[in-house]
Design an enzyme around this catalytic site. Structure first.
Site, PDB file in Angstrom:
ATOM      1  N   ARG A   1       0.831  -1.205   0.000  1.00 52.97           N
ATOM      2  CA  ARG A   1       0.000   0.000   0.000  1.00 52.97           C
ATOM      3  C   ARG A   1       0.864   1.252   0.000  1.00 52.97           C
ATOM      4  NH1 ARG A   1      -3.970   0.916   4.553  1.00 52.97           N
ATOM      5  NH2 ARG A   1      -2.201   0.281   5.806  1.00 52.97           N
TER       6      ARG A   1
ATOM      7  N   SER B   1       7.518  -4.785   7.410  1.00 54.71           N
ATOM      8  CA  SER B   1       7.119  -5.717   8.478  1.00 54.71           C
ATOM      9  C   SER B   1       7.946  -6.995   8.480  1.00 54.71           C
ATOM     10  CB  SER B   1       5.630  -6.047   8.339  1.00 54.71           C
ATOM     11  OG  SER B   1       4.880  -4.858   8.351  1.00 54.71           O
TER      12      SER B   1
ATOM     13  N   ASP C   1       5.466  -2.855  11.451  1.00 51.90           N
ATOM     14  CA  ASP C   1       4.016  -2.644  11.553  1.00 51.90           C
ATOM     15  C   ASP C   1       3.530  -2.668  13.002  1.00 51.90           C
ATOM     16  OD1 ASP C   1       4.619  -5.343  11.806  1.00 51.90           O
ATOM     17  OD2 ASP C   1       2.915  -6.047  10.624  1.00 51.90           O
TER      18      ASP C   1
END
Length: 896
Positions: free
Chosen positions: A518, A582, A636
């Site tokens: 994203r 992440s 994250d």
């Protein structure tokens, strides 16, 4: 004249549909705990939870008490793939002194008959299980226990009502020194269903139309509030003979029904049965003929003594008079025996009376059966249903036209049901033996299933060990001399502050951690109108990119950024950027992160050991279209903590429980030996997924965990994550299902091609299967989507396996988190800690029980900590922007 005289006995389809609706309402009353005590239709749970599946085997005894004869049976069931059985029976009379004597005499007589049967069959030396068919309403609390509610038919034995009939039989058998175990109490209707179900897997209704009448069917457990538990199905013995005892059928009962009832052994009771069963139809015909004769419509008004005598016309006479070919001659013969001297017209009229009475019986039976079939169809949420009704009883079997009439009326009442009627072979005796066989099969399966799932059930002492081991690993990871060998790496993030509400500006955020990538534009406003606005676009990362070269991966990322900047019209702006990455990184500063190792299916080459921020900058330079100010590389988990910290200043821990699992928390700088400085706090990314890679939790890893690990992309690594995260739970379930199928406990012992496929059982299916709102029928549909042809019993086992796997995951995760919150409490030096944990991840958010189990475990293992759990609102996007904003704010403060 007969039609006019008996118009009340002729029921239209509209009236029958109304009877169906009334019976449906009575069924609901009987099933509900609050209304059952006053319900006429008792809907008695039978504790028979499964139909035969063909794997039953063994030798059994059965006793059948309930009609004009007592039957003793020896039943052999063969597991030969042909679902074959062998039945040897002996009939014994039930004299009036037994059926209307006292309880001790009745059960002594039953035991005496059984002993005689065992003697004749040479069975005295064997200890065999016995199924007891007892065709009277009993309230059961388990399969081998039943309290008689009331006698029906011609039985009136004193001292039995309100007592457990199985105990009474057991005592009588002991007195006769019979070596028998009574394992199941079975209603004859249930026995009929089981007998037919052995031959036809679609059979889920049992129906008796004989001396008495009754029906049973398989009901969803979630609808039976009289019994604990919601899983699976249970056979309900409706005891529909009592339908109308509360007045629900008073408008349909005729003067003849009332007269018959008053003269019966049980006035006011079993009113529906008295309109249907063979015990009463002959008497009903006699009462009608008597009145018609008195009114001069028959036999020139001359009444014989026989016609005045109760019981002189029996069901066998009615059947004979309705015979296709010899009906008229039979009628003349029977009436002549009754000294009535009929004319030809009289014979035709009497035959017509018999037709009307038996047709009403078949129609009423069809109306009640239509209610049961409609309920089954509704339970299954089907527009059209195919099913089988197992049927027994002399009236259905011997009356020349009864079966055809019943089938015809039923087709009109439930056109959406394709019903096959199967006559019971071996009757309720074979059925009782099969109930016993199924009970033994299920008990054996239960033992094997418990053994398979036992290693997944973690007692409190084991969870405490996990908590303590995690706590020790946290300390090893923080210390300079042990950090190199620690499995929990305790990576410093260089995030040294939490949001204070003054953050503002426009920021870009990148989020890489799964199969999607994203790019976000985040606008943060401060002051009284404090808010965060986000705009994002999602891009796929193909498998060939995930597992290609590092250069290809970062070029793909930059391509996605360029598309987003074009999409938002901000390609010329040099915005500060936070990069949520992440994967385990060793950071030397907030904008430098060296990849320790890939997880979650990523395998891009030439990345491990490299600074991912530098790789991103180089890819931007190669493209040479735009420039970005990369301020922070963020895990994250840290983003999740920051997002919740923006709303709640008490939030100092971030937890991810999704595709992967991880936790971060704000640690005192004085405890972080691997970073210079003692003042303030820094967020530590624990990377706890690798907990146990040194073997410290091997004693709780099962063979299924090892199989999943061996088949993974990183064998021997991330062992804790492989037991707790969404990426692996479905695969653990698949391995267990394969094992249970090999043992013959699932899918009829057949391992389908789809079950052999790695990754077929995604974790989202666990959430669907374990949902409280999902009925077992829908669970079967989920399994069908996976290409698994399952029975109701398979669905129960699959649901139990899913629950065991997800419960263990939640409890292990809770034990790890308990170690973290306890460390925070001891850092602060307080007796009681109040703290908030920011949480994100699909497993925590979407699974129906994971979050509750995790929270309960933390409370049990860290009782001095009051922990609030706060769901993160887009931690990996919003959190990255907030970290970037906080870093810019702290940088500006430093400059000043």
């Amino acid at each position: 004249q007969v039609d006019r005289f008996l118009h009340q006995l002729r029921l239209s389809d509209d009236v029958l549909q109304d009877v169906t609706a009334r019976f449906q309402a009575e069924m609901l009353k009987g099933l509900a705990r609050d209304t059952n005590p006053t319900a006429a239709v008792k809907m008695l749970p039978s504790f028979v939870r499964s139909l035969p599946d063909g794997s039953e085997k063994g030798e059994f005894l059965a006793v059948d008490l309930g009609g004009s004869q007592l039957r003793a049976h020896q039943v052999k069931v063969f597991d030969d793939g042909k679902q074959s059985s062998q039945l040897e029976s002996k009939l014994y009379p039930t004299p009036k002194e037994v059926t209307q004597g006292n309880g001790a005499e009745l059960f002594d007589y039953v035991a005496d008959c059984l002993s005689d049967f065992m003697e004749t069959r040479n069975l005295k030396q064997k200890k065999l299980p016995l199924g007891f068919t007892f065709s009277f309403p009993c309230k059961q609390t388990k399969l081998d226990e039943g309290v008689l509610l009331e006698w029906t038919k011609h039985f009136r034995v004193r001292g039995v009502q309100g007592t457990d009939v199985v105990s009474s039989l057991h005592r009588a058998l002991q007195r006769h020194q019979a070596n028998v175990d009574v394992l199941a109490l079975v209603n004859d209707t249930v026995g009929t269903m089981m007998t037919c179900g052995y031959d036809d897997q679609r059979c889920e209704v049992g129906l008796i139309i004989g001396t008495g009448t009754n029906a049973c069917y398989m009901e969803e457990m979630r609808h039976i509030s009289l019994v604990e538990g919601d899983e699976g199905r249970m056979c309900i013995n409706t005891e529909w003979g009592a339908f109308g005892d509360d007045g629900a059928l008073d408008d349909l009962r005729t003067e003849f029904d009332r007269e018959l009832d008053l003269g019966s052994l049980n006035p006011g009771k079993q009113l529906f049965e008295k309109m249907i069963s063979s015990l009463y139809l002959g008497e009903l015909v006699r009462l009608i003929l008597l009145k018609m004769t008195k009114e001069g419509l028959l036999f020139n008004g001359k009444v014989s003594t026989a016609l005045l005598t109760k019981g002189k016309i029996e069901m066998k006479h009615v059947s004979a008079m309705e015979n296709y070919k010899e009906g008229l001659s039979n009628t003349r013969e029977i009436l002549t025996e009754l000294k009535l001297f009929p004319s030809e017209e009289d014979c035709v009229a009497v035959q017509h009376v018999c037709t009307i009475v038996s047709f009403r019986s078949a129609s009423l039976c069809a109306a009640a059966l239509a209610a049961i079939l409609t309920r089954l169809r509704d339970n299954k949420k089907l527009l059209r249903m195919r099913t089988t009704v197992g049927i027994d009883g002399g009236l259905y079997k011997t009356h020349p036209k009864y079966a055809k009439r019943l089938h015809k009326v039923l087709r009109r009442l439930v056109p959406a049901c394709d019903v096959r009627f199967v006559l019971s072979r071996g009757g309720s005796g074979r059925g009782a033996a099969l109930v016993t066989a199924v009970a033994l099969r299920l008990a054996a399966q239960r033992r094997r299933l418990d053994a398979a799932l036992a290693p997944l059930l973690l007692p409190p002492s084991t969870l405490q060990e996990v908590r303590d081991s995690m706590r020790a690993e946290l300390e090893y990871g923080l210390k300079r001399e042990t950090q190199g060998q620690a499995t929990v790496k305790m990576l410093p993030t260089y995030v040294c502050g939490m949001p204070d509400g003054t953050e503002k500006g426009k920021f870009l955020a990148l989020d890489l951690g799964g199969t999607n990538f994203r790019v976000l534009l985040v606008k943060i406003k401060s002051g009284r109108r404090r808010s965060v606005q986000m705009y994002n676009k999602i891009f796929a990362i193909p498998l060939e990119i995930m597992q290609g070269t590092g250069e290809e991966l970062f070029d793909h990322i930059v391509q996605c950024i360029a598309d987003f900047l074009d999409y938002m019209g901000i390609k010329g702006a040099r915005l500060p950027l936070g990069f949520t990455f992440s994967f385990p990184c060793r950071q030397a500063s907030i904008d430098k992160g060296t990849l320790v190792g890939w997880t979650k299916g990523f395998k891009a080459t030439d990345c491990e050991g490299e600074d991912v921020v530098d790789m991103l900058r180089e890819a931007i330079r190669r493209r040479n279209e735009f420039d970005l100010d990369i301020v922070a590389v963020v895990n994250d988990t840290v983003g999740t903590m920051m997002t919740c910290g923006y709303e709640d200043p008490n939030c100092e821990i971030g937890l991810i429980a999704g595709t992967g699992t991880n936790v971060c928390y704000m640690e005192d700088m004085k405890n972080i030996e691997i970073v210079e400085g003692n003042e303030g706090q820094m967020c530590i990314n624990t990377e706890w997924g690798a907990f146990g890679d040194n073997g410290c939790i091997d004693h709780i890893r099962t063979k299924y965990d090892r199989e999943v690990d061996e088949g993974s992309l990183n064998p021997g690594k991330q062992r804790y994550e492989k037991m707790t995260s969404g990426m692996y739970l479905g695969e653990i379930v698949r391995q267990i299902l394969i094992d249970l199928t090999k043992q013959g406990l699932l899918f009829r012992g057949h391992i389908s091609e789809s079950l052999r496929k790695r990754g077929i059982f995604e974790t989202k299916f666990l959430s669907q299967i374990e949902s409280d709102r999902l009925a077992l029928l829908q669970v079967r549909r989920v399994l069908q989507q996976l290409g698994l042809d399952s029975t109701c019993e398979d669905s129960i086992i699959v649901k139990e396996v899913c629950a065991a796997v997800s419960t263990r995951a939640a409890r292990l995760c809770g034990a790890g988190l308990a170690a973290v919150v306890e460390k925070k409490r001891q850092n602060r030096g307080v007796e009681r800690l109040q703290i908030t944990v920011g949480v994100d991840g699909t497993l925590y958010k979407l699974h129906p029980h994971f979050s509750r189990l995790l929270q309960e475990t933390v409370k049990e293992l860290a009782p001095q900590c009051d922990v609030t759990f706060m769901l993160s609102e887009d931690g990996s996007g919003k959190g990255a922007a907030l970290i970037t904003a906080v870093a810019k704010r702290l940088h500006n403060v430093g400059q000043k």
